[in-house]
Design an enzyme around this catalytic site. Structure first.
Site, PDB file in Angstrom:
ATOM      1  N   LYS A 112      -7.467   4.792  -6.124  1.00  0.00           N
ATOM      2  CA  LYS A 112      -8.139   5.279  -4.910  1.00  0.00           C
ATOM      3  C   LYS A 112      -9.350   6.123  -5.260  1.00  0.00           C
ATOM      4  CE  LYS A 112      -4.285   5.075  -1.762  1.00  0.00           C
ATOM      5  NZ  LYS A 112      -3.252   5.832  -1.064  1.00  0.00           N
ATOM      6  N   LYS A 197      -2.199  -5.767  -3.609  1.00  0.00           N
ATOM      7  CA  LYS A 197      -1.158  -5.452  -2.627  1.00  0.00           C
ATOM      8  C   LYS A 197      -1.728  -5.536  -1.206  1.00  0.00           C
ATOM      9  CE  LYS A 197      -0.366  -1.229  -1.508  1.00  0.00           C
ATOM     10  NZ  LYS A 197      -0.139   0.209  -1.476  1.00  0.00           N
ATOM     11  N   LYS A 200      -2.475  -1.213   4.119  1.00  0.00           N
ATOM     12  CA  LYS A 200      -2.982  -1.045   5.478  1.00  0.00           C
ATOM     13  C   LYS A 200      -4.375  -0.439   5.534  1.00  0.00           C
ATOM     14  CE  LYS A 200       0.410   2.423   6.295  1.00  0.00           C
ATOM     15  NZ  LYS A 200       0.304   3.225   5.076  1.00  0.00           N
TER      16      LYS A 200
HETATM   17  P1  TYM Z   1       2.740   3.743   2.719  1.00  0.00           P
HETATM   18  O1  TYM Z   1       2.454   4.313   4.049  1.00  0.00           O
HETATM   19  O2  TYM Z   1       1.617   3.185   1.934  1.00  0.00           O
HETATM   20  O3  TYM Z   1       3.834   2.616   2.856  1.00  0.00           O
HETATM   21  C1  TYM Z   1       5.059   2.826   3.551  1.00  0.00           C
HETATM   22  C2  TYM Z   1       6.149   2.011   2.858  1.00  0.00           C
HETATM   23  O4  TYM Z   1       5.788   0.633   2.836  1.00  0.00           O
HETATM   24  C3  TYM Z   1       5.840   0.153   1.496  1.00  0.00           C
HETATM   25  N1  TYM Z   1       4.756  -0.832   1.318  1.00  0.00           N
HETATM   26  C4  TYM Z   1       4.928  -2.067   0.859  1.00  0.00           C
HETATM   27  N2  TYM Z   1       6.009  -2.727   0.455  1.00  0.00           N
HETATM   28  C5  TYM Z   1       5.841  -4.012   0.050  1.00  0.00           C
HETATM   29  N3  TYM Z   1       4.641  -4.636   0.031  1.00  0.00           N
HETATM   30  C6  TYM Z   1       3.524  -4.000   0.425  1.00  0.00           C
HETATM   31  N4  TYM Z   1       2.357  -4.617   0.425  1.00  0.00           N
HETATM   32  C7  TYM Z   1       3.634  -2.655   0.859  1.00  0.00           C
HETATM   33  N5  TYM Z   1       2.732  -1.754   1.325  1.00  0.00           N
HETATM   34  C8  TYM Z   1       3.445  -0.621   1.578  1.00  0.00           C
HETATM   35  C9  TYM Z   1       5.611   1.371   0.626  1.00  0.00           C
HETATM   36  O5  TYM Z   1       6.119   1.175  -0.677  1.00  0.00           O
HETATM   37  C10 TYM Z   1       6.337   2.432   1.390  1.00  0.00           C
HETATM   38  O6  TYM Z   1       7.709   2.416   1.088  1.00  0.00           O
HETATM   39  N6  TYM Z   1       3.224   7.682  -0.300  1.00  0.00           N
HETATM   40  C11 TYM Z   1       3.893   6.872   0.687  1.00  0.00           C
HETATM   41  C12 TYM Z   1       4.347   7.635   1.905  1.00  0.00           C
HETATM   42  C13 TYM Z   1       5.237   8.807   1.607  1.00  0.00           C
HETATM   43  C14 TYM Z   1       6.598   8.732   1.252  1.00  0.00           C
HETATM   44  C15 TYM Z   1       7.004  10.088   1.117  1.00  0.00           C
HETATM   45  C16 TYM Z   1       7.480   7.679   1.028  1.00  0.00           C
HETATM   46  C17 TYM Z   1       4.871  10.097   1.662  1.00  0.00           C
HETATM   47  N7  TYM Z   1       5.959  10.879   1.374  1.00  0.00           N
HETATM   48  C18 TYM Z   1       8.307  10.379   0.749  1.00  0.00           C
HETATM   49  C19 TYM Z   1       8.780   8.002   0.675  1.00  0.00           C
HETATM   50  C20 TYM Z   1       9.189   9.339   0.531  1.00  0.00           C
HETATM   51  C21 TYM Z   1       2.930   5.806   1.172  1.00  0.00           C
HETATM   52  O7  TYM Z   1       1.753   5.933   1.024  1.00  0.00           O
HETATM   53  O8  TYM Z   1       3.537   4.803   1.843  1.00  0.00           O
END
Ligand code: TYM
Length: 351
Positions: A112, A197, A200
Site C-alpha cells: 500500500k 487479490k 475492495k
Molecule cells: P478487509 O476489510 O480487507 O477484509 C475483510 C475480510 O475479508 C477477507 N478478504 C478476502 N478473503 C478472500 N479473498 C479476498 N479477495 C478477500 N479480500 C478480503 C479478509 O481476509 C478479511 O478477513 N485488516 C482487516 C480488518 C481488520 C481485522 C481486525 C480483521 C481490522 N482489525 C481484527 C480481523 C481481526 C482488513 O483489512 O480486512
C-alpha cells in the site's frame, strides 16, 4: 467458550472476496460456535486518503451487509470499532511493545505504501501502525480465533507475537489468538488480473464483484473474466490462475471441490456461465435482506448501539488489566473520586 473476533474495513463496497473469504463463514459457522464479535473497523479506514462522508456511508452499509449476510445479534455482537474506545486505548500500549522493524516488514504496508507513493501521495503514519491497532482489536477481547481470508494471516501472526511478548514482559494478560481460514476461496482473485487479490479498495473495477452488484452486472463481470491461454479446464493456481480462480469461486458457491469441478467442464465458456449463475444465486438472499434492512435504518442503529455496549463491557477489564500490568497508575474510580470531592467540599464549608 471459544471467543471469536473478526472485522471488515469500510474502505470500499464489500466484495465477493470478503464474503467468500470471511463474512459468509462468520454467519454460517463462527457465530454458532462460540462467543463471537464482528466489527466494522472504521478507524482502519482512516489510514489511507478518505472522504469523511463516504466512510460514514460505507460503515453503515457494511454493518447492514453483515446483518444481511446472516449475522444474528441474538447470537453474536455486531458493532463499530470507533464506538468502543478500548481499541485505541490498547493500541497505544501495544505500540510500546511492537517494533518499527516489525511494522515495516508487513506485506500489506509495503504494497500500500508503494501504491500511495506511486500516486505521488504521502503515506500516513497510521498505515504503518495499522497492524498494531488490528492486534488491539483482537487482543482486547481475549480472542481465541480470528476467522479471516489469506491476506490477513501475517497481521494475525503479529497479534500473536505481541500477545506473547506482552505476557512475557508484564505478566499474563492476553489470550494468544490464532487465525482460521476457509477451505476454499481464502484468496479470491481479481477477475481481470487473476494474480492480484480481489480487493475492495482497488482500482480494477470490472474485475471486482461487489455484494450489491445487480445480477446482470455480476454475469457480465464473470463472463469477461480473464482466462488463461490453453483450452482445457484444469485446476492449477500457478500456471492457470484465471481458471483456478473461477473454479474456486464456483466451488465456494456450490459447496464443491475445485479440482473435481474442473473435470466437469470442456470449455471456459461453460465454466464462466455456471460460475456467474452460482454467484448470482449466492448473492440473491443477501441483497434481498439488505434491501429490507435499508428500509429500516433504526433497526441497524439499534443493533450497533447494543453491540457497542456489550463490546465495551467485554473489552474494558482486559484493557484495564493491560494498563496496570505495563506500569500505569490506576485511575481513581469515579465513585471514589466523587466521594472524595464531596468530603473536601464539606471540610471547606466548615472552615
Ligand atoms: P478487509 O476489510 O480487507 O477484509 C475483510 C475480510 O475479508 C477477507 N478478504 C478476502 N478473503 C478472500 N479473498 C479476498 N479477495 C478477500 N479480500 C478480503 C479478509 O481476509 C478479511 O478477513 N485488516 C482487516 C480488518 C481488520 C481485522 C481486525 C480483521 C481490522 N482489525 C481484527 C480481523 C481481526 C482488513 O483489512 O480486512
Amino acid at each position: 467458550m471459544t471467543r471469536v473476533f473478526s472485522g471488515v474495513k469500510p474502505t470500499g463496497h464489500l466484495t465477493l472476496g470478503n464474503y467468500l473469504g470471511a463474512v459468509r463463514r462468520w454467519a454460517t459457522v463462527d457465530q454458532h460456535r462460540g462467543d463471537a464479535l464482528f466489527c466494522v473497523v472504521d478507524l482502519h479506514a482512516l489510514t489511507v486518503e478518505h472522504d469523511p462522508a463516504r466512510v460514514r456511508r460505507l460503515s453503515r452499509q457494511a454493518a447492514s451487509l453483515l446483518l444481511a449476510a446472516g449475522l444474528d445479534p441474538e447470537l453474536c455482537t455486531v458493532f463499530v470499532q470507533s464506538h468502543v474506545d478500548e481499541h485505541a486505548r490498547l493500541s497505544y500500549l501495544l505500540e510500546c511493545v511492537a517494533t518499527d522493524g516489525e511494522m515495516r516488514r508487513m506485506i500489506q504496508y509495503k504494497e500500500k505504501a508503494a501504491r500511495e507513493q506511486g500516486r505521488g501521495g504521502s503515506v500516513r503514519l497510521s498505515l504503518l501502525t495499522y497492524p498494531v491497532l488490528m492486534a488491539a482489536d483482537i487482543l482486547a477481547y481475549g480472542t481465541d480465533e480470528v476467522p479471516v481470508g489469506d491476506d490477513q494471516t501475517q497481521h494475525v501472526e503479529l497479534a500473536r507475537d505481541l500477545a506473547v511478548r506482552f505476557n512475557q514482559r508484564y505478566g499474563h494478560t492476553f489470550v494468544v489468538p490464532r487465525a482460521t481460514r476457509p477451505g476454499v476461496a481464502a484468496r479470491v482473485m481479481n477477475l481481470q488480473e487473476p494474480t492480484l487479490k480481489m480487493g475492495k479498495s482497488d482500482d480494477v473495477g470490472p474485475g471486482i464483484v461487489y455484494l450489491l452488484d445487480e445480477p446482470d452486472v455480476v454475469r457480465k463481470k464473470v463472463m469477461r473474466a480473464v482466462t488463461d491461454s490453453g483450452r482445457e479446464v484444469v485446476y492449477d493456481r500457478e500456471a492457470r490462475p484465471g481458471v483456478a480462480n473461477l473454479l474456486e469461486i464456483l466451488a465456494a458457491c456450490t459447496g464443491g471441490d475445485p479440482e473435481e469441478l474442473s473435470g466437469a467442464y470442456a470449455s471456459y465458456g461453460a465454466l464462466k456461465k455456471d460460475t456467474a449463475e452460482a454467484v448470482v444465486e449466492v448473492l440473491r438472499p443477501v441483497q434481498e435482506r439488505h434491501a429490507e434492512l435499508c428500509a429500516d435504518p433504526g433497526h441497524v442503529e439499534g443493533v450497533l448501539r447494543e453491540g457497542a455496549r456489550r463490546a465495551r463491557a467485554m473489552a474494558r477489564p482486559t484493557v484495564d488489566a493491560a494498563y496496570r500490568a505495563i506500569g500505569l497508575l490506576p485511575a481513581v474510580p469515579e465513585a471514589e473520586a466523587e466521594a472524595e470531592g464531596k468530603t473536601e467540599a464539606a471540610v471547606n464549608a466548615v472552615r
